[in-house]
Each structure stands twice: as C-alpha cells, then as structure tokens.
Design a protein around this motif. Sequence first.
Motif, PDB file in Angstrom:
ATOM      1  N   LEU A 108      37.401  33.884  34.701  1.00 24.86           N
ATOM      2  CA  LEU A 108      38.104  33.495  35.921  1.00 24.86           C
ATOM      3  C   LEU A 108      39.127  34.547  36.311  1.00 24.86           C
ATOM      4  O   LEU A 108      39.211  34.945  37.483  1.00 24.86           O
ATOM      5  N   TRP A 109      39.895  35.009  35.337  1.00 30.48           N
ATOM      6  CA  TRP A 109      40.938  35.976  35.640  1.00 30.48           C
ATOM      7  C   TRP A 109      40.356  37.314  36.081  1.00 30.48           C
ATOM      8  O   TRP A 109      40.960  38.011  36.906  1.00 30.48           O
ATOM      9  N   ALA A 110      39.182  37.688  35.566  1.00 34.70           N
ATOM     10  CA  ALA A 110      38.540  38.918  36.049  1.00 34.70           C
ATOM     11  C   ALA A 110      38.177  38.773  37.527  1.00 34.70           C
ATOM     12  O   ALA A 110      38.376  39.708  38.323  1.00 34.70           O
ATOM     13  N   GLY A 111      37.651  37.596  37.906  1.00 31.71           N
ATOM     14  CA  GLY A 111      37.349  37.354  39.312  1.00 31.71           C
ATOM     15  C   GLY A 111      38.593  37.394  40.180  1.00 31.71           C
ATOM     16  O   GLY A 111      38.582  37.942  41.291  1.00 31.71           O
ATOM     17  N   LEU A 112      39.698  36.829  39.674  1.00 30.99           N
ATOM     18  CA  LEU A 112      40.952  36.842  40.433  1.00 30.99           C
ATOM     19  C   LEU A 112      41.503  38.258  40.568  1.00 30.99           C
ATOM     20  O   LEU A 112      42.013  38.629  41.632  1.00 30.99           O
ATOM     21  N   ARG A 113      41.384  39.055  39.501  1.00 29.24           N
ATOM     22  CA  ARG A 113      41.873  40.431  39.589  1.00 29.24           C
ATOM     23  C   ARG A 113      41.031  41.249  40.577  1.00 29.24           C
ATOM     24  O   ARG A 113      41.553  42.135  41.259  1.00 29.24           O
ATOM     25  N   PHE A 114      39.739  40.967  40.645  1.00 21.75           N
ATOM     26  CA  PHE A 114      38.896  41.635  41.637  1.00 21.75           C
ATOM     27  C   PHE A 114      39.375  41.290  43.046  1.00 21.75           C
ATOM     28  O   PHE A 114      39.487  42.170  43.909  1.00 21.75           O
ATOM     29  N   ILE A 115      39.665  40.005  43.289  1.00 19.10           N
ATOM     30  CA  ILE A 115      40.198  39.584  44.589  1.00 19.10           C
ATOM     31  C   ILE A 115      41.530  40.264  44.863  1.00 19.10           C
ATOM     32  O   ILE A 115      41.807  40.719  45.986  1.00 19.10           O
ATOM     33  N   ASP A 116      42.388  40.348  43.826  1.00 15.72           N
ATOM     34  CA  ASP A 116      43.674  41.022  43.988  1.00 15.72           C
ATOM     35  C   ASP A 116      43.473  42.465  44.443  1.00 15.72           C
ATOM     36  O   ASP A 116      44.179  42.954  45.333  1.00 15.72           O
ATOM     37  N   LEU A 130      38.376  44.287  24.563  1.00  9.70           N
ATOM     38  CA  LEU A 130      37.305  44.510  25.535  1.00  9.70           C
ATOM     39  C   LEU A 130      37.387  43.523  26.689  1.00  9.70           C
ATOM     40  O   LEU A 130      37.169  43.887  27.849  1.00  9.70           O
ATOM     41  N   TYR A 131      37.696  42.250  26.401  1.00  7.58           N
ATOM     42  CA  TYR A 131      37.873  41.267  27.467  1.00  7.58           C
ATOM     43  C   TYR A 131      39.041  41.659  28.371  1.00  7.58           C
ATOM     44  O   TYR A 131      38.949  41.589  29.605  1.00  7.58           O
ATOM     45  N   ILE A 132      40.138  42.065  27.740  1.00  4.12           N
ATOM     46  CA  ILE A 132      41.318  42.439  28.522  1.00  4.12           C
ATOM     47  C   ILE A 132      41.021  43.674  29.366  1.00  4.12           C
ATOM     48  O   ILE A 132      41.416  43.760  30.536  1.00  4.12           O
ATOM     49  N   GLU A 189      46.057  38.582  25.550  1.00  5.12           N
ATOM     50  CA  GLU A 189      46.232  39.033  24.172  1.00  5.12           C
ATOM     51  C   GLU A 189      46.832  37.926  23.308  1.00  5.12           C
ATOM     52  O   GLU A 189      46.405  37.714  22.162  1.00  5.12           O
ATOM     53  N   ARG A 190      47.788  37.202  23.858  1.00  7.04           N
ATOM     54  CA  ARG A 190      48.409  36.102  23.119  1.00  7.04           C
ATOM     55  C   ARG A 190      47.408  34.993  22.853  1.00  7.04           C
ATOM     56  O   ARG A 190      47.473  34.314  21.816  1.00  7.04           O
ATOM     57  N   ALA A 191      46.465  34.793  23.775  1.00  2.05           N
ATOM     58  CA  ALA A 191      45.465  33.734  23.612  1.00  2.05           C
ATOM     59  C   ALA A 191      44.336  34.150  22.670  1.00  2.05           C
ATOM     60  O   ALA A 191      43.425  33.356  22.418  1.00  2.05           O
ATOM     61  N   GLY A 192      44.368  35.378  22.159  1.00  2.00           N
ATOM     62  CA  GLY A 192      43.368  35.814  21.201  1.00  2.00           C
ATOM     63  C   GLY A 192      42.181  36.532  21.805  1.00  2.00           C
ATOM     64  O   GLY A 192      41.200  36.801  21.104  1.00  2.00           O
ATOM     65  N   SER A 193      42.245  36.878  23.086  1.00  3.24           N
ATOM     66  CA  SER A 193      41.137  37.610  23.701  1.00  3.24           C
ATOM     67  C   SER A 193      41.060  39.022  23.119  1.00  3.24           C
ATOM     68  O   SER A 193      42.079  39.644  22.790  1.00  3.24           O
ATOM     69  N   THR A 239      48.932  39.520  32.883  1.00  2.00           N
ATOM     70  CA  THR A 239      47.609  39.015  32.499  1.00  2.00           C
ATOM     71  C   THR A 239      47.171  39.583  31.157  1.00  2.00           C
ATOM     72  O   THR A 239      46.574  38.881  30.331  1.00  2.00           O
ATOM     73  N   SER A 240      47.466  40.846  30.905  1.00  2.00           N
ATOM     74  CA  SER A 240      47.103  41.454  29.622  1.00  2.00           C
ATOM     75  C   SER A 240      47.837  40.779  28.470  1.00  2.00           C
ATOM     76  O   SER A 240      47.238  40.470  27.433  1.00  2.00           O
TER      77      SER A 240
END
Length: 415
Positions: free
Chosen positions: A96-104, A41-43, A34-38, A29-30
């Motif tokens: 969305l991915w932050a929510g998914l990582r919380f679920i993980d 801090l977002y990561i 990072e590749r998408a330009g985030s 995910t990181s």
Amino acid sequence: MLSAMLPVRSLLLAIFMLMAGSGFLATLTSVRLERAGSSALYIGAVGTAYFLGLVIGSLRVSRIIRRVGHIRAFAAFVSLFSASTLTYAVHQDPLLWAGLRFIDGLCVAGVFVCLESWLNERAEAETRGSILASYMIALYAGQAIGQFLLNLSEAKPSMPFLVASILISLAAIPVVLTRISAPPPDEGTPLSVRQLYAISPLGIVGATATGVMLGAFYSLGAVYVRRLGMDLSATAWFMSIVILGGVALQWPLGRLSDRFDRRRVIVAAFGGALAACLAIALIDGPGLPLLLFGALFGGLSFALYPLCVAHTNDHLAPDQRVAASGGLVLLYSIGAAVGPLAGAAAMTLLGAPGLFLFIGLCAGTALAFGVWRQLRALPVPAERQGSYQVLPRTTPMSAALDPLAGEEPDRRDKT
C-alpha cells in the motif's frame, strides 16, 4: 534579492510549506517500515516507487496542466497529495505504501512543473538568478526543517502524517489566491541519451550516478542511522544536517569550477564523497563524527548534479541548454529510482554499512570514469566556460530557470 522575491513570494511560500510537509515523508516511511520489521528490499522498493512516480509525472503532467490550467491543476495535485499523506495513517503495509509513494511522486512532479513554469514567467533577465536562489533556499529550508516533524511520532503515531497533510493542504492557499499569470508549460523535448553522451560523457554519467547515490540515501539513510542506535530526534538531526551541508558547499565548489578545469572539481567531489561514504560505513555508532561526515557527504553529493549540468553546458550552444538540462534531470531521476533497490540489496548482503559502501561504489565508479575522461579529452578553455548555477533536481521545467539559458554566445563567454 528581496526586490526579486516580492513578486513571487506566494509561490516561494507555497514551495516552502509543501517541502516542510512532504520532505520528511521518505524518512518517516522508511523508519516506520524498518520498525515494523520490513526488509531493506521492501523499504527500497517503496523508495523506488516515489522516484518512478516523479519520472512519469514529469513527462505526463503537462498535458493535464494545459487542459485545465495551472491553478486548477495545482489544487488537484495538492489535494491528492494531502489525501495520500493521510492514507498512510490508515493502514501500514509495504505494498500500500509503495502505491502511495508512487502517487506522491506524480503529485510532486505536477506541483513542481506548475510552480517552476510560474517562476520562469515572472523572471526577467536581471532577476532570474535571484529568483532561482530564492527558490532553492525555500525548497531546501523546507525540506531540512520538515525532518523534525519526525519527533511528533512520540506523542501519537499518526500525528506526523496529520501535520504533514495540514501543511500540504495549506500550501495551496498562496497559489490559488495568486494574481500571477502563468503560461502553458514548455513543450520542448529533452535531448536523447545518445546526444547527451556525445556532447558530454562525464556530464551524463555524473548526473546519473548522483541520482543513484541520492536516491539510495533519501530512501534508506534514516534506516541506516536507526540501525546504528539513533532515536527519532537524532535521526531527524542527521537527515537535516546532510541536507544543510548540501546547501553550504554548493556555491564554494561551483565557484572553484568556474576558475579551474571543471572536470577536476567534479572528480574531486566524487573522490570526497567516496571518502565520506567509507568513513560513515566504518562508524559503528552515533556521535559527532557521524554528523560531520554526513554533512561532508551532503555538501559534496548535492553539488555534483549542478556541476555536471554546468560541465555539459560548457559544450553546448545557448539554445541547447534547456533541452540538455531537461534530459539530465530525467537521467538523474531514473538513477534515483534505481538507487533505493540497489542500496537495499547492498544492505541485505553486507548489513547496514552496505548502504554507504554501495553509495561509495557509485562515487568511485564515477570518479574512475572522470579520470579516464580527463586522459582522453582536453579541457574546455577557461574563457569558454559558462558560470556555475545552483540548479534544482526537480523536473525538466526547472532548466528554464537557469539564468544563462538562451543567452547570446558572446554574453555567455564573458561570464
């Protein structure tokens, strides 16, 4: 060890498959963000979400397990985890991915509580150490091998998530078909932060600092090496070597701490981690030096948590060990939730080297605190030191796997 492993082989296979399928998701995910330009801090926020889920799950999932039973709860956690892993491939968005990582994190906490309570049920006094060692081998081996699933991205972007979901789903089979009976989870309460600090200031500061360090590394280490110019394959090797380095040095450092003042070994490990971080921050490109210092960093930093637990246990009565270890693993997890955001802020201000400069700052702060504690307090006499044990940093339930937990004082003093 083999005779101790056989009765719990289904549980060990389950944790190996689960970690092989999920242990690389933080890296993946990181790298994708990072590749998408985030921004860093977002990561970092996405990494923090996982550890927050792990902390909350560790405190809450026992109620679910008591209500529906271990097998049903395990199957539910794994099913939700598998579905969450597939959802990453549907849409890429930091929120969305932050929510998914919380679920993980919630699901992983539930899985660990189930498996560790099972292992504790099957462990006898004479086999507890072998079972714990087998559990650690399965956990770290799965996590290290799973890093190479990053390479599947070259064939199809969604392929790593698909394979991870398959492995996570398959991890349920050995457990749902097991005949091992499981007790209800321990409802004991960890010691409070104030009690732990009064017992062992260095233990609590060291465990928390280690959480901050490793939380930052797991969430942003791959971003750091990618910004140095590493491709996916080299990134997978770097992450795997750090994890394997962590396995390699835990026992030697632990044995040293049994022979000498444990505080000196903890201080030396923090000092070595600080030196490794500074060396990594000064390296401006991929190559053998980066891998060597990465392995050294992993070896020293991974050993710090069990060293801090052992140092804390040296000041405890045997019947306090499980409660204290439960408190320390929670503090480690809270530190790990803080680490990604703090490390991301350092990368934003100082560039890519800021990550390891920040981790080095954490190690240096703990080092200074450890030196101060040595000046303020006398060491524990050698004859009163308990034996070092390699312990997982998973949930408070793992504390019950400690072979010395609950031993009689006279036996503990002789080890």
